[in-house]
Each structure stands twice: as C-alpha cells, then as structure tokens.
Scaffold this active site. Sequence first.
Site, mmCIF file in Angstrom:
data_model
loop_
_atom_site.group_PDB
_atom_site.id
_atom_site.type_symbol
_atom_site.label_atom_id
_atom_site.label_comp_id
_atom_site.label_asym_id
_atom_site.label_seq_id
_atom_site.Cartn_x
_atom_site.Cartn_y
_atom_site.Cartn_z
ATOM 1 N N CYS A 1 -1.694 8.825 2.923
ATOM 2 C CA CYS A 1 -1.541 8.433 1.508
ATOM 3 C C CYS A 1 -2.775 8.778 0.696
ATOM 4 C CB CYS A 1 -1.308 6.931 1.392
ATOM 5 S SG CYS A 1 0.076 6.366 2.329
ATOM 6 N N GLU B 1 0.890 -1.168 0.000
ATOM 7 C CA GLU B 1 0.000 0.000 0.000
ATOM 8 C C GLU B 1 0.924 1.213 0.000
ATOM 9 O OE1 GLU B 1 -1.421 3.091 1.190
ATOM 10 O OE2 GLU B 1 -2.156 2.211 3.067
ATOM 11 N N GLU C 1 3.828 13.781 -4.236
ATOM 12 C CA GLU C 1 2.959 13.469 -3.094
ATOM 13 C C GLU C 1 3.334 14.457 -1.996
ATOM 14 O OE1 GLU C 1 3.379 9.638 -1.138
ATOM 15 O OE2 GLU C 1 1.255 9.650 -0.630
HETATM 16 C C1 SIN Z 1 -2.595 5.783 4.841
HETATM 17 O O1 SIN Z 1 -2.441 6.967 4.743
HETATM 18 O O2 SIN Z 1 -1.708 5.005 4.526
HETATM 19 C C2 SIN Z 1 -3.864 5.154 5.372
HETATM 20 C C3 SIN Z 1 -5.003 6.061 5.456
HETATM 21 C C4 SIN Z 1 -6.285 5.400 5.893
HETATM 22 O O3 SIN Z 1 -6.346 4.224 6.242
HETATM 23 O O4 SIN Z 1 -7.287 6.092 5.846
#
Ligand code: SIN
Length: 487
Positions: free
Chosen positions: A292, A258, A389
């Site tokens: 993310c 991820e 990002e």
């Molecule tokens: C992440 O930023 O990696 C996860 C964010 C989320 O689970 O909402």
Amino acid sequence: MNVPNILNNPSLWQHQSFINNQWVDGKASKFDVVNPFDGQVLTSIQGLDLAQVHTAIDTAHTAWQAWAKTSAKHRATLLHRWADLIDEHTDDLAKIMTLEQGKPLSESTGEMGYANSFIRWFAEEGRRVYGDIIAANQPNLRHQVLKQPIGVCAAITPWNFPAAMITRKVAPALAAGCTIIVKPDSQTPLTALALAYLAQQAGLPAGVFQVVLGDAQMIGEVLCQHPTIRKLSFTGSTRVGKILMANSASTLKKLSLELGGNAPFIVFDDANLEQAVDGLIASKYRNAGQTCVCANRIFVQNNIKEQFVQLLASKVATLRVGNGLDKGVQIGPMIHQDALQKAQKLLNTTVNQGAKIITGGAVHHSSALALMPTIIDGVRHDMDIAQTEIFAPILPIFGFDNENEVINLANDTPYGLAAYFYTNNMARSWRVCEALEYGMVAQNTGLLSTEVAPFGGVKESGFGREGSKYGIDEYLTIKYWCLHIDD
Ligand code: SIN
C-alpha cells in the site's frame, strides 16, 4: 496434507482453523492454497460455517473475561515468549510465507523480523498504559480517567504481508488485555496458522488469539455485525474498507482501516540522485510492487529527468526475477492471475495514451505470474494510471517544473497514505512535508515502516494508527470516573 520437506519443524504446517486452542476442520466448502510461482496446490482447507464462526466469537468473549484481568506484566511475558519462538523458527516461517505468497525469501525473512518487532514493542507498550487524575472542579468531587481493554476484537488481514499485518493488530490487542480473532486472506492463511501454532506453544490461553478461515464475505459480515466484537481492524483495499465500515454501522464498532494508497515519490533537482534511485527501487519493487505504501507516481523535476531515468533503468535491469525460494531472487511472481491481468491492462492503456516503456513490460520466463520490473516514461497526470493504485512492479515517471506544481499534483488523489520526496534544501523540506496531504511522509529514504512510528493514512486511505505509542490506543477505551467524597 503434504508437508514441504524444506521445513525443519513440520508442526508449523497447519491447515485448519484455530479456535479455542484446537485445530478445527470447517464444515463449509473447501479452498486451495496455491504457490503463485508455479501454480502448485500447497494444501486444501475446509472453510468454517456460520455456526463455527459464532463459536469462535463466544470463545473469545469467555477468554476475554479472564485475560482482561491479568496483569500487563504477565501478558508481556507471554508475548515475549511468543516472539522468542518466532525468532527461533524464522527460517521455516519465511519459507512458508514465500511458498504461499511468492515474495523472495530475503523479504519473507525481513517481514518475520518486522512482524516480531510489533510483538516485542507492544509487549512493552502494554506496561505503559496510563490513566489520569484531573484537578477537581468542586471540593467534594474527584475526577479520574481509566484506560481499559475495549473487549473482543477482530482483524481482517491481507495477502501482501501475511505475518506483519497480523502481529501489528494482534500484539497491541493482546497487550491491552483484549482477545482477538483473525481472518487472514484465503491466499495466505498458512503463515497465520504457523503463528497461531507458536502462540499456543508460548502458552497463550485458549481463545485469546484465534484464526478463522473460510468465505471472506460471510466471515467479514459476521465480524462486522456481531455485537460482541467491539473493534475491527482491517488492512486492504479502500473498496472493501468502505463495505466493512457500512456493515459495522449497525453495531457502531470502533474501526481502524488501513486502506489503499497512491504514493507520490518526488525527486527535486537538488537531490542526491544515486540515493533517490536506490530509495525508489526499494520502495517500488518491494514485494513486486504489491504494498500500500509503494511509490505509485514518480515525479522527477524536468531538468534532471533524463539523467535520472538512465541511472534508474541501468539499476532496474540488474534486478533478478524468479522463484522466491532461490538465492538472490529480488522479484517474485504476482499473487494471482487477476492481479497480473489488471497490471497488463493498465500498462497497455498507459502506452496507448502516449507513454513509453523504457524497460520490462513482459512476463518473465520463470513464472506465468512474474511481471518484469517495468519503467514507463512520459506519463501524464490525465492518464488513467495517475489515479490508479498500481499494485504491480510498474514504475511510471512524470515530469514537473516547480514545487507548487508538484505539490498540487501529488495531492490530487482521494488517497493519503504515504508520500516520499528527495531534496537537500531545508526550507523546502518543511514546506513540502507540511503541504503533502498524507498520513506518512518520508524524506530522502524509500522505506519508512517501523514498529516505533505511527503507520496510517488520511482521506480515503483510512484512519487509525498502527505501531508506535499510538497503536495501543486503538484497543483501549477511556472511562471517566467521577467520585463524590464526603467531607
Ligand atoms: C501495506 O502494504 O499494507 C503495509 C506495508 C508496510 O507495513 O510497510
């Protein structure tokens, strides 16, 4: 070790690796865990050496042989017990998280609920793992499919969600009958250790869930290259994800990655603007922009852009920046100096390339690492920020004229994690959702994460899904059983 006097249960404040249900001092070098708000050292931790990491892997393997044979119902009972203890200690866990990560206490408390939702969800999903019986293709043959735990797993988790990124890997692994070793980020190991303490209290057997701390490169390489580990799940940057994938090639390990994102947030002129502004603030400024799935490029249709920016700026101006432990604070510090400097450099570059700061842009007086929530307008697709990002509370606004144009812009990135759009036009909803090359699309909301839905990306945002009915498959293998029977 000084336990902060704000904790009700001082036993949650641990500072050693957790191997075989023992607290273990490492034999390698020490590192400090620092409160990003004020730079105070919270504790020092002795990292593990290579031999100690190998011990954890051997322990996980021994534990797996017994754990895989337990019933899913038994595993569910233990997972629910763990979740009950997390609920009971949420206030302390949230304080530990805010101390080491900086996010506001309300967000830490929210994250603990989010983290726990994965434990309860997968406790139940583990009981719903089904195989298949397939219609025979010959009279004397029978074909069956068994789903079995993949084996010893490893998880490498980030600093931005010190609890939830652990439980959404650990819970499905344990529910499926796997054992798992977690390497949390060295900036936020204390929440992970508190979770391990509660797992032990809940009665999870030794070696089933372990936490290893120390040098990220050394531990990462061992976890990738060790043949006993059958599965690695990672949340973090695309750059590191590619290294882990290359390092895992020698053992052909199953991976879930991820990785980074570059989320478009599109506002069409038929949208409810008030709703869109609120959704954008929730998405962009969650965890000071360090997620993310944060809105990264905000595309607003040109005929409503001025009105939208005014409304947005008036609301952003009311956001309270400061110490996450203080009541009412909505934006905490960034995680470290490098992160802040990178954000400031990007901001300067974007301004030099012709964009304009509408609000924010400076470091807040409360903390050397707290960047004020910032809006920049007049941002163009040819600027560096469009392909970066941001991972900071900086919100860049791009204009667009029509649907085709904005879809092309939104998809013009190597990333494909989350995308957001606001419209009340039904036909457009389908067209846009289908055209966006992203693993997750949210319409008319700025928050999409939940344990019941599949979280994950496409393209260079990685692969594999976490949460939902799909999340447990990442920890199972399919065995085809072909049986010959006599007449
Ligand atoms: C992440 O930023 O990696 C996860 C964010 C989320 O689970 O909402």
